[in-house]
Design a protein around this motif. Sequence first.
Motif, PDB file in Angstrom:
ATOM      1  N   GLY A  18     -88.715   3.298 -37.052  1.00  0.00           N
ATOM      2  CA  GLY A  18     -89.447   2.040 -37.027  1.00  0.00           C
ATOM      3  C   GLY A  18     -90.938   2.189 -37.244  1.00  0.00           C
ATOM      4  O   GLY A  18     -91.684   1.230 -37.064  1.00  0.00           O
ATOM      5  N   GLN A  19     -91.359   3.369 -37.624  1.00  0.00           N
ATOM      6  CA  GLN A  19     -92.798   3.607 -37.758  1.00  0.00           C
ATOM      7  C   GLN A  19     -93.384   2.809 -38.922  1.00  0.00           C
ATOM      8  O   GLN A  19     -92.870   2.847 -40.037  1.00  0.00           O
ATOM      9  CB  GLN A  19     -93.060   5.092 -37.982  1.00  0.00           C
ATOM     10  N   GLY A  20     -94.445   2.088 -38.664  1.00  0.00           N
ATOM     11  CA  GLY A  20     -95.146   1.332 -39.691  1.00  0.00           C
ATOM     12  C   GLY A  20     -94.561  -0.034 -39.970  1.00  0.00           C
ATOM     13  O   GLY A  20     -95.117  -0.788 -40.756  1.00  0.00           O
ATOM     14  N   LYS A  21     -93.447  -0.376 -39.346  1.00  0.00           N
ATOM     15  CA  LYS A  21     -92.832  -1.675 -39.595  1.00  0.00           C
ATOM     16  C   LYS A  21     -93.429  -2.698 -38.639  1.00  0.00           C
ATOM     17  O   LYS A  21     -93.566  -2.450 -37.449  1.00  0.00           O
ATOM     18  CB  LYS A  21     -91.325  -1.608 -39.388  1.00  0.00           C
ATOM     19  N   VAL A  22     -93.779  -3.846 -39.147  1.00  0.00           N
ATOM     20  CA  VAL A  22     -94.353  -4.919 -38.348  1.00  0.00           C
ATOM     21  C   VAL A  22     -93.480  -6.153 -38.525  1.00  0.00           C
ATOM     22  O   VAL A  22     -93.178  -6.558 -39.636  1.00  0.00           O
ATOM     23  CB  VAL A  22     -95.802  -5.229 -38.787  1.00  0.00           C
ATOM     24  N   VAL A  23     -93.085  -6.724 -37.403  1.00  0.00           N
ATOM     25  CA  VAL A  23     -92.273  -7.936 -37.450  1.00  0.00           C
ATOM     26  C   VAL A  23     -93.210  -9.118 -37.649  1.00  0.00           C
ATOM     27  O   VAL A  23     -94.189  -9.266 -36.920  1.00  0.00           O
ATOM     28  CB  VAL A  23     -91.473  -8.096 -36.143  1.00  0.00           C
ATOM     29  N   ALA A  28     -93.258 -10.379 -29.348  1.00  0.00           N
ATOM     30  CA  ALA A  28     -93.053 -10.428 -27.904  1.00  0.00           C
ATOM     31  C   ALA A  28     -94.247 -10.999 -27.155  1.00  0.00           C
ATOM     32  O   ALA A  28     -94.300 -10.920 -25.929  1.00  0.00           O
ATOM     33  CB  ALA A  28     -92.742  -9.026 -27.394  1.00  0.00           C
ATOM     34  N   VAL A  29     -95.210 -11.574 -27.859  1.00  0.00           N
ATOM     35  CA  VAL A  29     -96.421 -12.083 -27.210  1.00  0.00           C
ATOM     36  C   VAL A  29     -96.110 -13.169 -26.176  1.00  0.00           C
ATOM     37  O   VAL A  29     -96.653 -13.123 -25.067  1.00  0.00           O
ATOM     38  CB  VAL A  29     -97.439 -12.582 -28.261  1.00  0.00           C
ATOM     39  N   PRO A  30     -95.246 -14.145 -26.448  1.00  0.00           N
ATOM     40  CA  PRO A  30     -94.969 -15.159 -25.424  1.00  0.00           C
ATOM     41  C   PRO A  30     -94.348 -14.575 -24.151  1.00  0.00           C
ATOM     42  O   PRO A  30     -94.678 -14.999 -23.042  1.00  0.00           O
ATOM     43  CB  PRO A  30     -93.987 -16.120 -26.108  1.00  0.00           C
ATOM     44  N   VAL A  31     -93.473 -13.589 -24.314  1.00  0.00           N
ATOM     45  CA  VAL A  31     -92.848 -12.965 -23.145  1.00  0.00           C
ATOM     46  C   VAL A  31     -93.898 -12.227 -22.332  1.00  0.00           C
ATOM     47  O   VAL A  31     -93.955 -12.349 -21.095  1.00  0.00           O
ATOM     48  CB  VAL A  31     -91.718 -12.005 -23.584  1.00  0.00           C
TER      49      VAL A  31
END
Length: 67
Positions: A18-23, A28-31
Amino acid sequence: MGQKTAIGSLLKSIGNSGQGKVVPGWGAVPVMAAIGVMLLIFLVIMLQIYNQSLLLQGFSVDWNGAG
């Protein structure tokens, strides 16, 4: 050079997958914000109990309260 093992190869393949991957989006900011707000409320309540600005019936805050 070190030896190559099956476990080492397996761990290397799943370690960097998962390195370098950005969703896109907020993720997860609201959580994390909700957890932070709940922690803040908890700490404010604890501070109010300690400062005796929030009084609980049958609960004293002093050094002899535990005994």
